[in-house]
Design an enzyme around this catalytic site. Structure first.
Site, mmCIF file in Angstrom:
data_model
loop_
_atom_site.group_PDB
_atom_site.id
_atom_site.type_symbol
_atom_site.label_atom_id
_atom_site.label_comp_id
_atom_site.label_asym_id
_atom_site.label_seq_id
_atom_site.Cartn_x
_atom_site.Cartn_y
_atom_site.Cartn_z
ATOM 1 N N GLY A 75 0.816 -1.212 0.000
ATOM 2 C CA GLY A 75 0.000 0.000 0.000
ATOM 3 C C GLY A 75 0.848 1.259 0.000
ATOM 4 C CB SER A 76 2.906 2.805 -1.483
ATOM 5 O OG SER A 76 2.762 1.943 -2.596
#
Length: 225
Positions: free
Chosen positions: A182-183
Site C-alpha cells: 500500500g503506497s
C-alpha cells in the site's frame, strides 16, 4: 487443466518462502491451522505479482509509473525548496490489491536520487505526499528537461525498494523497484506538458499514458483536489 503461476517480483520470494514453510509446519499440526497459515502465503503471491506489460513505443509519451488511481493533479512548487519553478504533480494511490512494481515513466538518464525520511501517514491522504518517507528520482529525458518520480511509503508500506543508480540510462516501461503493502507514487512534470489523465482514473504502470511531450491535440480537463 493448465494452471499458470503469475510472475513474481524477486523481492517477494523471502516472504512467500517464510509463509510457505510456516504453512507446512502448521499442516503437520492440524488441517485448520494449516489452512489459516496458507492464506498469508497466497496473499503474498498475489501482492508480489509482476505481470508483463505492453509498453507504448512512442517516445513522446510519459507513462504511469504505477498501478492505481489518480487522486491528485495540481500545479505545485518544485519539491526542492531551492528551485523556484512550478511543476504539475500527478499523484497515484496504490491499494494493497494493486500491483506494486514500479516502472520508468520516460526514457532518459537518472540525474539525481534522494531518500527522505518521514512519517507513515495513510497514503490515501494527499498530505502523505509531503509528510511521508519517500524515494525521490530525477530523470533527465532531454538536455535540461527532467521529470521527478517519488515512491512514497504509506501506513502499511514501510519498505521502498529502488534498483536505480545515478547516471544510469533508463527506458520507459522498465521495472525499477517496488513499494511493499500500500503506497503512493507522485510524478512531477513541466507545467507546459499536456496531461492525459483525470482524477479518479485507474492507471496501469508502463501502459497508461499520463502526459505527453507533444502539445498537439486537445488536453484533457482535470479537477484539482
Amino acid at each position: 487443466m493448465c494452471f499458470n503461476l503469475p510472475n513474481i517480483n524477486r523481492g517477494g520470494y523471502p516472504f512467500i518462502i517464510i509463509f510457505f514453510i510456516a504453512s507446512c509446519i502448521a499442516f503437520s499440526i492440524s488441517w485448520g491451522l494449516g489452512m489459516t497459515c496458507l492464506l498469508p502465503t497466497l496473499l503474498c503471491i498475489y501482492f508480489f505479482r509482476d505481470p508483463a506489460r505492453i509498453i507504448p513505443e512512442n517516445t513522446d509519451f510519459i507513462l504511469s509509473p504505477a498501478d492505481g488511481v489518480i487522486t491528485k493533479i495540481d500545479e505545485v512548487s518544485h519539491p526542492d525548496a531551492k528551485e523556484e519553478k512550478k511543476l504539475k504533480c500527478i499523484s497515484i494511490f496504490l491499494s494493497v490489491l494493486n500491483v506494486h512494481v514500479t516502472r520508468i515513466p520516460i526514457s532518459g538518464t537518472v540525474k539525481e536520487m534522494h531518500y527522505k525520511k518521514g512519517k507513515f501517514v495513510y497514503a490515501m491522504n494527499n498530505s502523505s505526499c509531503n509528510e511521508n518517507e519517500k524515494q525521490v528520482i530525477i530523470i533527465e529525458y532531454q538536455e535540461g528537461k527532467e521529470i521527478i518520480v517519488e515512491q512514497v511509503a504509506g501506513f502499511i508500506a514501510r519498505r521502498i525498494v529502488c534498483n536505480l543508480q545515478i547516471s544510469q540510462n533508463v527506458k520507459a516501461g522498465e521495472r525499477f523497484g517496488i513499494i511493499r503493502f500500500g503506497s503512493r507514487v507522485n510524478v512531477f512534470i513541466p507545467t507546459d506538458l499536456a496531461i492525459r489523465v483525470n482524477i479518479g482514473q485507474t492507471v496501469i504502470a508502463g501502459e497508461t499514458v499520463i502526459a505527453g511531450l507533444n502539445q498537439e491535440g486537445e488536453k484533457l480537463a482535470y479537477n484539482v483536489i
